[in-house]
Design a protein around this motif. Structure first.
Motif, PDB file in Angstrom:
ATOM      1  N   ILE A 220       0.822  -1.215   0.000  1.00 56.05           N
ATOM      2  CA  ILE A 220       0.000   0.000   0.000  1.00 56.05           C
ATOM      3  C   ILE A 220       0.851   1.257   0.000  1.00 56.05           C
ATOM      4  CG2 ILE A 220      -1.651   1.364   1.346  1.00 56.05           C
ATOM      5  CD1 ILE A 220      -2.860  -1.293   2.297  1.00 56.05           C
ATOM      6  N   GLU A 221       0.492   2.175  -0.881  1.00 50.37           N
ATOM      7  CA  GLU A 221       1.039   3.536  -0.868  1.00 50.37           C
ATOM      8  C   GLU A 221      -0.126   4.467  -0.586  1.00 50.37           C
ATOM      9  OE1 GLU A 221       2.901   6.736  -4.003  1.00 50.37           O
ATOM     10  OE2 GLU A 221       3.448   4.617  -4.240  1.00 50.37           O
ATOM     11  N   MET A 222      -0.119   5.139   0.535  1.00 53.89           N
ATOM     12  CA  MET A 222      -1.262   5.909   1.020  1.00 53.89           C
ATOM     13  C   MET A 222      -1.066   7.414   0.825  1.00 53.89           C
ATOM     14  SD  MET A 222      -4.174   6.186   2.505  1.00 53.89           S
ATOM     15  CE  MET A 222      -4.530   4.562   3.211  1.00 53.89           C
ATOM     16  N   THR A 223      -2.103   8.068   0.327  1.00 58.17           N
ATOM     17  CA  THR A 223      -2.170   9.526   0.319  1.00 58.17           C
ATOM     18  C   THR A 223      -3.440   9.902   1.059  1.00 58.17           C
ATOM     19  OG1 THR A 223      -1.050   9.644  -1.829  1.00 58.17           O
ATOM     20  CG2 THR A 223      -2.241  11.610  -1.092  1.00 58.17           C
ATOM     21  N   GLN A 224      -3.332  10.733   2.076  1.00 60.43           N
ATOM     22  CA  GLN A 224      -4.508  11.010   2.915  1.00 60.43           C
ATOM     23  C   GLN A 224      -4.619  12.482   3.268  1.00 60.43           C
ATOM     24  OE1 GLN A 224      -5.310   8.221   5.983  1.00 60.43           O
ATOM     25  NE2 GLN A 224      -6.741   9.537   7.095  1.00 60.43           N
ATOM     26  N   GLN A 225      -5.835  12.988   3.137  1.00 58.90           N
ATOM     27  CA  GLN A 225      -6.163  14.319   3.623  1.00 58.90           C
ATOM     28  C   GLN A 225      -6.648  14.193   5.063  1.00 58.90           C
ATOM     29  OE1 GLN A 225      -9.819  15.871   2.216  1.00 58.90           O
ATOM     30  NE2 GLN A 225      -9.462  17.973   2.932  1.00 58.90           N
ATOM     31  N   ALA A 226      -6.143  15.065   5.919  1.00 63.33           N
ATOM     32  CA  ALA A 226      -6.576  15.075   7.318  1.00 63.33           C
ATOM     33  C   ALA A 226      -6.725  16.514   7.781  1.00 63.33           C
ATOM     34  CB  ALA A 226      -5.568  14.336   8.197  1.00 63.33           C
ATOM     35  N   ARG A 227      -7.497  16.711   8.799  1.00 62.19           N
ATOM     36  CA  ARG A 227      -7.599  18.047   9.377  1.00 62.19           C
ATOM     37  C   ARG A 227      -6.232  18.478   9.889  1.00 62.19           C
ATOM     38  NH1 ARG A 227     -13.283  18.246  12.840  1.00 62.19           N
ATOM     39  NH2 ARG A 227     -14.682  17.922  11.050  1.00 62.19           N
ATOM     40  N   PRO A 228      -5.948  19.783   9.885  1.00 62.48           N
ATOM     41  CA  PRO A 228      -4.609  20.242  10.306  1.00 62.48           C
ATOM     42  C   PRO A 228      -4.183  19.693  11.659  1.00 62.48           C
ATOM     43  CG  PRO A 228      -5.833  22.058   9.320  1.00 62.48           C
ATOM     44  CD  PRO A 228      -6.797  20.906   9.423  1.00 62.48           C
ATOM     45  N   GLU A 229      -5.120  19.645  12.594  1.00 61.61           N
ATOM     46  CA  GLU A 229      -4.771  19.177  13.941  1.00 61.61           C
ATOM     47  C   GLU A 229      -4.544  17.669  14.007  1.00 61.61           C
ATOM     48  OE1 GLU A 229      -9.356  19.652  13.890  1.00 61.61           O
ATOM     49  OE2 GLU A 229      -7.584  20.579  12.981  1.00 61.61           O
ATOM     50  N   ASP A 230      -4.932  16.954  12.940  1.00 57.59           N
ATOM     51  CA  ASP A 230      -4.783  15.492  12.934  1.00 57.59           C
ATOM     52  C   ASP A 230      -3.591  15.006  12.114  1.00 57.59           C
ATOM     53  OD1 ASP A 230      -7.064  15.175  14.497  1.00 57.59           O
ATOM     54  OD2 ASP A 230      -8.393  15.055  12.755  1.00 57.59           O
ATOM     55  N   VAL A 231      -2.986  15.884  11.327  1.00 61.14           N
ATOM     56  CA  VAL A 231      -1.939  15.454  10.393  1.00 61.14           C
ATOM     57  C   VAL A 231      -0.798  14.736  11.116  1.00 61.14           C
ATOM     58  CG1 VAL A 231      -0.111  16.266   8.841  1.00 61.14           C
ATOM     59  CG2 VAL A 231      -2.441  17.167   8.603  1.00 61.14           C
ATOM     60  N   GLY A 232      -0.303  15.304  12.204  1.00 63.08           N
ATOM     61  CA  GLY A 232       0.832  14.724  12.914  1.00 63.08           C
ATOM     62  C   GLY A 232       0.557  13.319  13.413  1.00 63.08           C
ATOM     63  N   VAL A 243       3.681   1.795   6.802  1.00 63.62           N
ATOM     64  CA  VAL A 243       2.978   2.116   5.557  1.00 63.62           C
ATOM     65  C   VAL A 243       3.529   3.411   4.984  1.00 63.62           C
ATOM     66  CG1 VAL A 243       0.755   2.849   4.567  1.00 63.62           C
ATOM     67  CG2 VAL A 243       0.850   0.915   6.148  1.00 63.62           C
ATOM     68  N   ARG A 244       3.880   3.378   3.710  1.00 60.92           N
ATOM     69  CA  ARG A 244       4.329   4.592   3.025  1.00 60.92           C
ATOM     70  C   ARG A 244       3.144   5.537   2.906  1.00 60.92           C
ATOM     71  NH1 ARG A 244       5.760   1.644  -2.226  1.00 60.92           N
ATOM     72  NH2 ARG A 244       4.285   0.202  -1.266  1.00 60.92           N
ATOM     73  N   ALA A 245       3.283   6.751   3.402  1.00 62.64           N
ATOM     74  CA  ALA A 245       2.126   7.650   3.440  1.00 62.64           C
ATOM     75  C   ALA A 245       2.524   9.103   3.236  1.00 62.64           C
ATOM     76  CB  ALA A 245       1.382   7.503   4.765  1.00 62.64           C
ATOM     77  N   ARG A 246       1.682   9.801   2.518  1.00 66.70           N
ATOM     78  CA  ARG A 246       1.772  11.257   2.366  1.00 66.70           C
ATOM     79  C   ARG A 246       0.486  11.828   2.948  1.00 66.70           C
ATOM     80  NH1 ARG A 246       1.061  14.273  -3.460  1.00 66.70           N
ATOM     81  NH2 ARG A 246       1.125  16.445  -2.743  1.00 66.70           N
ATOM     82  N   VAL A 247       0.601  12.621   4.000  1.00 66.06           N
ATOM     83  CA  VAL A 247      -0.572  13.144   4.707  1.00 66.06           C
ATOM     84  C   VAL A 247      -0.492  14.662   4.750  1.00 66.06           C
ATOM     85  CG1 VAL A 247      -1.919  13.075   6.843  1.00 66.06           C
ATOM     86  CG2 VAL A 247      -0.604  11.060   6.142  1.00 66.06           C
ATOM     87  N   GLN A 248      -1.544  15.311   4.277  1.00 70.68           N
ATOM     88  CA  GLN A 248      -1.622  16.780   4.285  1.00 70.68           C
ATOM     89  C   GLN A 248      -3.047  17.196   4.621  1.00 70.68           C
ATOM     90  OE1 GLN A 248       1.547  17.248   0.523  1.00 70.68           O
ATOM     91  NE2 GLN A 248      -0.361  18.442   0.538  1.00 70.68           N
ATOM     92  N   ASP A 249      -3.194  18.481   4.992  1.00 69.58           N
ATOM     93  CA  ASP A 249      -4.532  18.960   5.317  1.00 69.58           C
ATOM     94  C   ASP A 249      -5.314  19.379   4.078  1.00 69.58           C
ATOM     95  OD1 ASP A 249      -3.048  21.222   4.765  1.00 69.58           O
ATOM     96  OD2 ASP A 249      -3.912  22.426   6.373  1.00 69.58           O
ATOM     97  N   TYR A 250      -4.632  19.558   2.950  1.00 71.45           N
ATOM     98  CA  TYR A 250      -5.333  19.948   1.724  1.00 71.45           C
ATOM     99  C   TYR A 250      -4.461  19.601   0.524  1.00 71.45           C
ATOM    100  CZ  TYR A 250      -8.139  22.696  -1.542  1.00 71.45           C
ATOM    101  OH  TYR A 250      -8.950  23.083  -2.590  1.00 71.45           O
ATOM    102  N   PHE A 251      -5.109  19.130  -0.532  1.00 71.27           N
ATOM    103  CA  PHE A 251      -4.402  18.832  -1.777  1.00 71.27           C
ATOM    104  C   PHE A 251      -5.023  19.651  -2.906  1.00 71.27           C
ATOM    105  CE2 PHE A 251      -3.819  14.869   0.647  1.00 71.27           C
ATOM    106  CZ  PHE A 251      -2.442  14.747   0.578  1.00 71.27           C
ATOM    107  N   GLU A 252      -4.197  20.432  -3.593  1.00 71.81           N
ATOM    108  CA  GLU A 252      -4.699  21.191  -4.728  1.00 71.81           C
ATOM    109  C   GLU A 252      -4.680  20.367  -6.011  1.00 71.81           C
ATOM    110  OE1 GLU A 252      -3.026  25.008  -5.313  1.00 71.81           O
ATOM    111  OE2 GLU A 252      -3.614  25.775  -3.329  1.00 71.81           O
ATOM    112  N   ASP A 253      -3.869  19.324  -6.040  1.00 76.15           N
ATOM    113  CA  ASP A 253      -3.687  18.536  -7.260  1.00 76.15           C
ATOM    114  C   ASP A 253      -4.473  17.225  -7.206  1.00 76.15           C
ATOM    115  OD1 ASP A 253      -2.139  17.569  -5.208  1.00 76.15           O
ATOM    116  OD2 ASP A 253      -0.498  16.891  -6.497  1.00 76.15           O
ATOM    117  N   VAL A 254      -5.751  17.311  -6.827  1.00 77.92           N
ATOM    118  CA  VAL A 254      -6.558  16.099  -6.678  1.00 77.92           C
ATOM    119  C   VAL A 254      -6.638  15.329  -7.995  1.00 77.92           C
ATOM    120  CG1 VAL A 254      -8.875  15.207  -6.181  1.00 77.92           C
ATOM    121  CG2 VAL A 254      -7.887  16.998  -4.745  1.00 77.92           C
ATOM    122  N   GLY A 255      -6.701  16.047  -9.120  1.00 82.21           N
ATOM    123  CA  GLY A 255      -6.780  15.379 -10.414  1.00 82.21           C
ATOM    124  C   GLY A 255      -5.595  14.453 -10.647  1.00 82.21           C
ATOM    125  N   SER A 256      -4.391  14.946 -10.382  1.00 76.98           N
ATOM    126  CA  SER A 256      -3.205  14.116 -10.598  1.00 76.98           C
ATOM    127  C   SER A 256      -3.135  12.984  -9.583  1.00 76.98           C
ATOM    128  CB  SER A 256      -1.936  14.974 -10.528  1.00 76.98           C
ATOM    129  OG  SER A 256      -1.781  15.552  -9.245  1.00 76.98           O
TER     130      SER A 256
END
Length: 370
Positions: A220-232, A243-256
């Motif tokens: 699994i390669e995970m990309t996840q949006q989380a609330r700012p207070e939950d990212v950490g 698990v390999r993961a990229r976690v941010q509070d907002y993604f502008e490049d949802v299409g990609s």
């Protein structure tokens, strides 16, 4: 060539679910040479990547009916004040048509248009007609629907089914095929909770992945949006289970992100669902339990009926239940391939063009000599 309209007003705000369809329609109208302006609220105005080049008027109206009797009174007074403000503005700018995309921030512009006998069009993104649209639907020239059998539509409303407009970026990427991993290759998951995020996804998804067999978890390669207070804490949870993961509070490049995703875990807001359908990305949908009229469950049900995904209600969305579902889907990938095809079946890629055509037609009628 179509006549050029002096001013078409789009009224939307509150969340991305209202703003993104407005942006898609604005893009078509601006492309065809029409002057477009936006009426929104402070929440809509804070969505920085939507309707960037469109002139906007920001209201300080309530985004929803406040709790309790005094909250509701304040909300009503706020809407009335904003309606008078919009009447004054419309008398000066003389729009030929106003398009309301639902939500309380759109109501002052629609009420002002109705009181000044300016024609207005409504667009409903969800499978259940929203309360604001329901309130004024019978006076609209056209109530444009995203779903054929939308619930709670007044008998006297004139409706046309256009679909829910998706952004140009998403529409342009819609013809790229869904890629199923070969054999036991890596699988990319995307977790998104709408423009406001969703805490339940941050609580349940990492815990569910921890319950998966090691061989599946390593793929699994995970990309996840989380609330700012939950990212950490979400990042830490994935690090703990490898698990390999990229976690941010907002993604502008949802299409990609969607381009390279095999499975999405998400809420079932209308814009999220429409973009997934356009790109044929299967989803496990977790409807927001407190959504007005339970419209997210209706949205998700329409997708599930078409075979485009799976619905897990909040009360059933536990780490154990999600882990069981993921283990099945990531072992037998044919279900994901079939769901991708089901998603594409419900997509309406020409929705923005359809709705813009209705708006232009009414605008031209308004401009014609009486």
């Amino acid at each position: 060539m179509l006549m050029r309209a002096p001013n078409i007003v789009l009224a939307a705000g509150g969340t991305g679910g209202h703003m993104m369809p407005a942006e898609a329609v604005a893009d078509v109208l601006v492309r065809d040479g029409y002057q477009v302006s936006l009426v929104t609220d402070t929440r809509g105005n804070s969505i920085s990547n939507a309707l960037v080049d469109v002139d906007r008027h920001v209201l300080k109206t309530a985004s929803h009916m406040g709790g309790g009797i005094f909250g509701k009174i304040r909300s009503v007074l706020s809407i009335l004040k904003s309606t008078l403000q919009m009447r004054r503005r419309f008398k000066k700018t003389q729009p030929t048509v106003v398009v309301g995309f639902g939500g309380y921030p759109s109501l002052p512009a629609v009420l002002a248009a109705r009181s000044l006998k300016i024609p207005f069009v409504l667009h409903e993104q969800n499978a259940v007609l929203g309360r604001v649209n329901r309130f004024v639907a019978e006076d609209a020239r056209v109530l444009a629907l995203s779903v054929q059998d939308t619930a709670k539509v007044p008998v006297g409303a004139y409706t046309e089914v256009t679909g829910n407009p998706v952004r140009q970026l998403i529409a342009k990427l819609s013809n790229i095929a869904y890629a199923v991993p070969l054999g036991f290759g890596d699988v990319r998951l995307l977790v998104i909770g709408g423009s406001q995020g969703a805490r339940i996804l941050s609580d349940v998804v990492p815990a569910a992945l921890a319950l998966l067999p090691e061989d599946i978890r390593q793929r699994i390669e995970m990309t996840q949006q989380a609330r700012p207070e939950d990212v950490g804490r979400v990042i830490a949870a994935y690090e703990d289970i490898g698990v390999r993961a990229r976690v941010q509070d907002y993604f502008e490049d949802v299409g990609s992100l969607l381009l390279r995703t095999q499975l999405v875990i998400c809420r079932s807001g209308a814009s999220t669902i429409s973009e997934l359908a356009a790109m044929g990305r299967p989803a496990i949908m977790v409807p927001l339990k407190i959504a007005a009229d339970d419209h997210q469950s209706a949205n998700a049900a329409a997708i599930a009926e078409a075979g485009g995904g799976w619905v897990m209600q909040e009360d059933d969305f536990t780490p154990e239940a999600l882990a069981k579902k993921l283990e099945h889907l990531l072992t037998d990938m044919s279900d994901l391939r079939n769901a991708s095809e089901g998603m594409r079946m419900v997509a309406r890629l020409d929705a923005a063009e359809r709705l813009a055509s209705i708006v232009v037609s009414i605008s031209e009628e308004s401009e014609a000599p009486k």
